[in-house]
Scaffold this motif. Structure first.
Motif, PDB file in Angstrom:
ATOM      1  N   VAL A  35       0.835  -1.206   0.000  1.00 14.71           N
ATOM      2  CA  VAL A  35       0.000   0.000   0.000  1.00 14.71           C
ATOM      3  C   VAL A  35       0.868   1.254   0.000  1.00 14.71           C
ATOM      4  CG1 VAL A  35      -1.635   1.349   1.393  1.00 14.71           C
ATOM      5  CG2 VAL A  35      -1.997  -1.109   1.060  1.00 14.71           C
ATOM      6  N   THR A  36       1.874   1.280   0.855  1.00 18.21           N
ATOM      7  CA  THR A  36       2.756   2.445   0.941  1.00 18.21           C
ATOM      8  C   THR A  36       3.451   2.713  -0.386  1.00 18.21           C
ATOM      9  OG1 THR A  36       3.103   2.057   3.292  1.00 18.21           O
ATOM     10  CG2 THR A  36       4.728   3.420   2.179  1.00 18.21           C
ATOM     11  N   ALA A  37       3.946   1.668  -1.028  1.00 13.78           N
ATOM     12  CA  ALA A  37       4.632   1.838  -2.313  1.00 13.78           C
ATOM     13  C   ALA A  37       3.692   2.425  -3.363  1.00 13.78           C
ATOM     14  CB  ALA A  37       5.196   0.504  -2.788  1.00 13.78           C
ATOM     15  N   ASN A  38       2.433   2.027  -3.328  1.00 13.86           N
ATOM     16  CA  ASN A  38       1.477   2.555  -4.298  1.00 13.86           C
ATOM     17  C   ASN A  38       1.057   3.980  -3.972  1.00 13.86           C
ATOM     18  OD1 ASN A  38       0.598   0.511  -6.420  1.00 13.86           O
ATOM     19  ND2 ASN A  38       0.711  -0.707  -4.557  1.00 13.86           N
ATOM     20  N   VAL A  39       0.795   4.256  -2.714  1.00 18.43           N
ATOM     21  CA  VAL A  39       0.351   5.597  -2.322  1.00 18.43           C
ATOM     22  C   VAL A  39       1.443   6.629  -2.582  1.00 18.43           C
ATOM     23  CG1 VAL A  39      -0.331   7.015  -0.332  1.00 18.43           C
ATOM     24  CG2 VAL A  39      -1.365   4.762  -0.683  1.00 18.43           C
TER      25      VAL A  39
END
Length: 62
Positions: A35-39
């Protein structure tokens, strides 16, 4: 953590609570990393978008 999971998994039943908890921690860490990598790739939010997201976190009124 993965090495610990592998070491624990070999001699235990698959329904062992400690093993299940460790698997959950690893799964949650992997999901948060994804999630962090995408956000981090998103463009900055507008003020209106921030307000909308913030309103979703408010508890429902009764």
């Amino acid at each position: 953590m993965r090495a610990r999971l592998a070491a624990m998994a070999a001699p235990r039943d698959t329904d062992d609570p400690e093993l299940a908890a460790l698997r959950a921690v690893l799964r949650n860490e992997a999901l948060m990393a994804h999630v962090t990598a995408n956000v981090e790739q998103w463009p900055p939010l507008t003020e209106e978008q921030r307000d909308t997201i913030a309103s979703l976190w408010l508890p429902p009124t009764r």
